[in-house]
Design a protein around this motif. Sequence first.
Motif, short mmCIF file in Angstrom:
data_model
loop_
_atom_site.label_atom_id
_atom_site.label_comp_id
_atom_site.label_asym_id
_atom_site.label_seq_id
_atom_site.Cartn_x
_atom_site.Cartn_y
_atom_site.Cartn_z
N GLY A 196 25.31 64.98 -25.84
CA GLY A 196 24.18 65.68 -25.24
C GLY A 196 22.92 65.52 -26.06
O GLY A 196 22.62 64.44 -26.58
N VAL A 197 22.17 66.62 -26.21
CA VAL A 197 20.95 66.58 -27.03
C VAL A 197 21.21 67.09 -28.44
O VAL A 197 20.28 67.31 -29.21
CB VAL A 197 19.81 67.38 -26.37
CG1 VAL A 197 19.44 66.79 -25.02
CG2 VAL A 197 20.19 68.86 -26.22
N GLY A 198 22.48 67.30 -28.77
CA GLY A 198 22.86 67.64 -30.13
C GLY A 198 23.00 69.12 -30.43
O GLY A 198 23.32 69.50 -31.56
N PHE A 199 22.80 69.99 -29.44
CA PHE A 199 22.89 71.43 -29.68
C PHE A 199 24.29 71.85 -30.14
O PHE A 199 24.44 72.64 -31.07
CB PHE A 199 22.53 72.21 -28.41
CG PHE A 199 21.07 72.21 -28.08
CD1 PHE A 199 20.10 72.20 -29.08
CD2 PHE A 199 20.64 72.23 -26.76
CE1 PHE A 199 18.75 72.20 -28.77
CE2 PHE A 199 19.30 72.25 -26.44
CZ PHE A 199 18.35 72.23 -27.44
N SER A 205 15.17 66.13 -33.90
CA SER A 205 14.73 67.46 -34.34
C SER A 205 15.48 68.58 -33.63
O SER A 205 15.56 69.70 -34.14
CB SER A 205 13.23 67.62 -34.09
OG SER A 205 12.93 67.51 -32.71
N CYS A 206 16.06 68.31 -32.46
CA CYS A 206 16.79 69.34 -31.71
C CYS A 206 18.06 69.78 -32.43
O CYS A 206 18.52 70.91 -32.26
CB CYS A 206 17.15 68.82 -30.31
SG CYS A 206 15.73 68.37 -29.31
N SER A 207 18.63 68.89 -33.21
CA SER A 207 19.88 69.19 -33.91
C SER A 207 19.70 69.23 -35.42
O SER A 207 20.69 69.35 -36.16
CB SER A 207 20.94 68.14 -33.57
OG SER A 207 20.56 66.86 -34.08
N GLY A 246 19.71 75.64 -24.45
CA GLY A 246 20.84 75.26 -25.29
C GLY A 246 21.78 76.39 -25.66
O GLY A 246 22.73 76.19 -26.42
N GLU A 247 21.56 77.60 -25.13
CA GLU A 247 22.42 78.73 -25.50
C GLU A 247 23.87 78.49 -25.09
O GLU A 247 24.79 78.75 -25.86
CB GLU A 247 21.91 80.02 -24.87
CG GLU A 247 22.80 81.24 -25.12
CD GLU A 247 23.05 81.50 -26.61
OE1 GLU A 247 24.13 82.05 -26.92
OE2 GLU A 247 22.19 81.17 -27.45
#
Length: 217
Positions: A68-71, A104-106, A42-43
């Motif tokens: 996306g995955v929320g990053f 939880s990713c975001s 996610g960088e």
Amino acid sequence: MMETATIMERAAGRLGELALRAVGDHYEVISNGVFLMDTRNGESERLLVRLALRHKRAGLRLLIGGLGVGFSLAEALRSNLAECVTVVEIEPKIIAWNRTFLASCSGDALSDPRVELVNEDLAVWLRRNEGPFDAICLDVDNGPAWTVADANGALYSDEGLALLSERLKPGGTLTVWSAAEAQNFEEALRLAFDKVEMVSVPVPRGEPDVIYVASRY
């Protein structure tokens, strides 16, 4: 030893079949049988936002194209510069997964009151004269050089870039995520904007991700 992938859910999306699979402690999103995104790093997704917001002042209005995955959304909220973050995502299932498996990713970013969530095709939404924005972060499909869904190519066309430019305030910034360098896209970007920069982001496996930074005077 290779980690076992477990399919958590499959769904018919607006642009084809979507699948969410768990691999160890991480999740992967597969679109039409092609890898689209995962939660491993996610960088570059975070840098997409940081580059868009650099030199900006608090109270700005930010548009993120592609949840996306929320990053990226989490990074935007962490900066505390945005008064409102509008996220446009075409796939209802991506939104649903961000509220469940991927929350939880975001840090459950979709629950933040600063977030305006729009479930629509970004190009269609932009044509309704939405805006203007201080910054736009575009992370749709695998970027301009390799789109899994043909319909997404319109965003990276000359017409799409002109539309994005029109939706920026003077002095605004567009950042575009890409899975690889896209020379033709970069040339088109230079015709549509006053200043363009390409930033390469090393990744654990494969070619570096690329972020294009385009500004209006």
